[in-house]
Design a protein around this motif. Sequence first.
Motif, PDB file in Angstrom:
ATOM      1  N   ILE A  57     -35.690 -13.815  -6.471  1.00  0.00           N
ATOM      2  CA  ILE A  57     -34.391 -14.374  -6.866  1.00  0.00           C
ATOM      3  C   ILE A  57     -34.463 -15.905  -6.885  1.00  0.00           C
ATOM      4  CG2 ILE A  57     -31.981 -14.647  -6.102  1.00  0.00           C
ATOM      5  CD1 ILE A  57     -32.001 -11.720  -5.293  1.00  0.00           C
ATOM      6  N   LEU A  58     -35.086 -16.466  -5.855  1.00  0.00           N
ATOM      7  CA  LEU A  58     -35.190 -17.935  -5.799  1.00  0.00           C
ATOM      8  C   LEU A  58     -36.112 -18.477  -6.893  1.00  0.00           C
ATOM      9  CD1 LEU A  58     -35.366 -18.500  -1.919  1.00  0.00           C
ATOM     10  CD2 LEU A  58     -33.386 -18.872  -3.414  1.00  0.00           C
TER      11      LEU A  58
ATOM     12  N   LYS B  70     -24.026 -22.852  -7.455  1.00  0.00           N
ATOM     13  CA  LYS B  70     -23.948 -22.094  -8.699  1.00  0.00           C
ATOM     14  C   LYS B  70     -23.384 -20.690  -8.529  1.00  0.00           C
ATOM     15  CE  LYS B  70     -27.214 -22.299 -12.483  1.00  0.00           C
ATOM     16  NZ  LYS B  70     -28.629 -22.501 -12.854  1.00  0.00           N
ATOM     17  N   TYR B  71     -23.734 -20.063  -7.390  1.00  0.00           N
ATOM     18  CA  TYR B  71     -23.373 -18.650  -7.234  1.00  0.00           C
ATOM     19  C   TYR B  71     -22.332 -18.444  -6.144  1.00  0.00           C
ATOM     20  CZ  TYR B  71     -27.382 -18.317 -10.244  1.00  0.00           C
ATOM     21  OH  TYR B  71     -28.247 -18.486 -11.286  1.00  0.00           O
ATOM     22  N   ASN B  72     -22.747 -18.630  -4.923  1.00  0.00           N
ATOM     23  CA  ASN B  72     -21.810 -18.422  -3.829  1.00  0.00           C
ATOM     24  C   ASN B  72     -22.393 -19.094  -2.592  1.00  0.00           C
ATOM     25  OD1 ASN B  72     -19.633 -17.500  -2.451  1.00  0.00           O
ATOM     26  ND2 ASN B  72     -20.133 -15.317  -2.604  1.00  0.00           N
ATOM     27  N   GLU B  73     -21.520 -19.547  -1.713  1.00  0.00           N
ATOM     28  CA  GLU B  73     -21.981 -20.244  -0.498  1.00  0.00           C
ATOM     29  C   GLU B  73     -22.560 -19.239   0.491  1.00  0.00           C
ATOM     30  OE1 GLU B  73     -21.608 -23.465   0.951  1.00  0.00           O
ATOM     31  OE2 GLU B  73     -21.104 -24.329  -1.016  1.00  0.00           O
ATOM     32  N   ILE B  74     -23.780 -18.847   0.316  1.00  0.00           N
ATOM     33  CA  ILE B  74     -24.287 -17.859   1.275  1.00  0.00           C
ATOM     34  C   ILE B  74     -25.414 -18.379   2.162  1.00  0.00           C
ATOM     35  CG2 ILE B  74     -23.607 -15.891  -0.180  1.00  0.00           C
ATOM     36  CD1 ILE B  74     -26.563 -15.492  -0.748  1.00  0.00           C
TER      37      ILE B  74
ATOM     38  N   GLN C  97     -29.375  -7.972   5.195  1.00  0.00           N
ATOM     39  CA  GLN C  97     -27.975  -8.381   5.070  1.00  0.00           C
ATOM     40  C   GLN C  97     -27.867  -9.605   4.144  1.00  0.00           C
ATOM     41  OE1 GLN C  97     -25.067  -7.227   6.401  1.00  0.00           O
ATOM     42  NE2 GLN C  97     -23.998  -8.970   5.449  1.00  0.00           N
ATOM     43  N   LYS C  98     -28.715 -10.581   4.406  1.00  0.00           N
ATOM     44  CA  LYS C  98     -28.667 -11.811   3.598  1.00  0.00           C
ATOM     45  C   LYS C  98     -29.121 -11.528   2.165  1.00  0.00           C
ATOM     46  CE  LYS C  98     -27.734 -15.426   4.977  1.00  0.00           C
ATOM     47  NZ  LYS C  98     -26.391 -16.056   4.985  1.00  0.00           N
ATOM     48  N   LEU C  99     -30.161 -10.707   2.030  1.00  0.00           N
ATOM     49  CA  LEU C  99     -30.637 -10.363   0.690  1.00  0.00           C
ATOM     50  C   LEU C  99     -29.515  -9.695  -0.109  1.00  0.00           C
ATOM     51  CD1 LEU C  99     -32.935 -10.028  -1.421  1.00  0.00           C
ATOM     52  CD2 LEU C  99     -33.410  -7.801  -0.357  1.00  0.00           C
TER      53      LEU C  99
ATOM     54  N   VAL D 275     -25.648  -9.614  -4.536  1.00  0.00           N
ATOM     55  CA  VAL D 275     -24.258  -9.540  -5.007  1.00  0.00           C
ATOM     56  C   VAL D 275     -23.928 -10.816  -5.789  1.00  0.00           C
ATOM     57  CG1 VAL D 275     -21.831  -9.537  -4.271  1.00  0.00           C
ATOM     58  CG2 VAL D 275     -23.468  -7.979  -3.188  1.00  0.00           C
ATOM     59  N   ALA D 276     -24.312 -11.959  -5.212  1.00  0.00           N
ATOM     60  CA  ALA D 276     -23.994 -13.240  -5.863  1.00  0.00           C
ATOM     61  C   ALA D 276     -24.639 -13.330  -7.250  1.00  0.00           C
ATOM     62  CB  ALA D 276     -24.481 -14.398  -4.987  1.00  0.00           C
ATOM     63  N   PHE D 277     -25.799 -12.711  -7.405  1.00  0.00           N
ATOM     64  CA  PHE D 277     -26.523 -12.753  -8.683  1.00  0.00           C
ATOM     65  C   PHE D 277     -26.065 -11.666  -9.632  1.00  0.00           C
ATOM     66  CE2 PHE D 277     -30.313 -14.970 -10.315  1.00  0.00           C
ATOM     67  CZ  PHE D 277     -30.304 -16.079  -9.498  1.00  0.00           C
TER      68      PHE D 277
END
Length: 339
Positions: free
Chosen positions: A97-98, A169-173, A327-329, A334-336
Amino acid sequence: MKSTILTGIRANSELTLGNFLGALLPMVRLANTHSADSHINIFVPDLHSIISAVDGELQQNVIKSLKNYLAAGLTVNKNIHFYRQSRVPAHSELCWILNCVASMGELNRMTQYKDKSEGKDSVNVGIFDYPVLMAADILLYDAKYIPVGEDQFQHLELTRRLAERFNRKYNEIFTLPAEPKAQIEFMSTGGNDGIRIRDLQNPEKKMSKSNPAPNSKIMLSDEPTVAAKKIMSATTDSLGKIQYDMFNQPGISNLLQIEALTTDTPLQDVISTWAGETHYGDLKQKVAESVRVLLEDFQTKLAEISDQQILDLLESGEIYANEVANQKLHEAQVAFGLR
Ligand code: TRP
């Protein structure tokens, strides 16, 4: 929420006294200081290891490297987490993703990549992508402090940049790791920061495992009495003064450094203790004894740790790591729009 301190240790079981005193021991002290109220993630970046040919048995090296931490005095408790990167698939998945957030240009500018690819006809993509996987290692755990050497600061800066870009760009995660300056302050142990142990025969150079001359270096596996002899035969000078002067007396200065680190005494205090003394033999004998005691203690503890003990720690550490990382992944997916 507890903060997380995260360190990636290369599966490299053959350490010099320089590696031990300069990197491993400070990390162990840091972990022991903070493990009551922070998560301490100590993981082996084995996916990073395979960017080049691995010498020895990777699995066995992982176990040996982690044993070194325990033998160096790491106190295990529920906040200490050992894991292998390859056993937590979220690292690879977040890396991908990164990859879609990072640019070729910024990876091209990484000095480690430039050094490793210079003059080569063919370079594998893993070497190029190394810093993005490293960013995933860090961001999956909201890690704030990442004790690494200065050669890794550029990678930390990239991690911060990718996290910032993603968040915007996506979400503050993602939590941004602390800036390099704050990292240095955090790692500071007072008095003995940044000391580099030198080659015993050529004290102008760093002590290095790759120097074939056995007397130039002390390995952690050296017989303690043999190591003491190496100190006794270390190169000095003919000035007849014990003082800290790395330029004119690198050999003597190196011995003072080794004494400071092996006895956990501020270098300034060691320098004052020996100021005015003239007998190099006395200094050598003292340092040789300090090194002998340190190695003997380390090796005794090392012999008491079983492979199974490490495998058990990995098992529980990998359960924890997978829980946090998945959890973080999931949030990133979701953000992507992948979920
Ligand atoms: N690149 C680090 C080194 O060479 C090892 C590493 C990989 C690491 N991933 C990491 C260190 C994440 C800290 C955090 O030493």
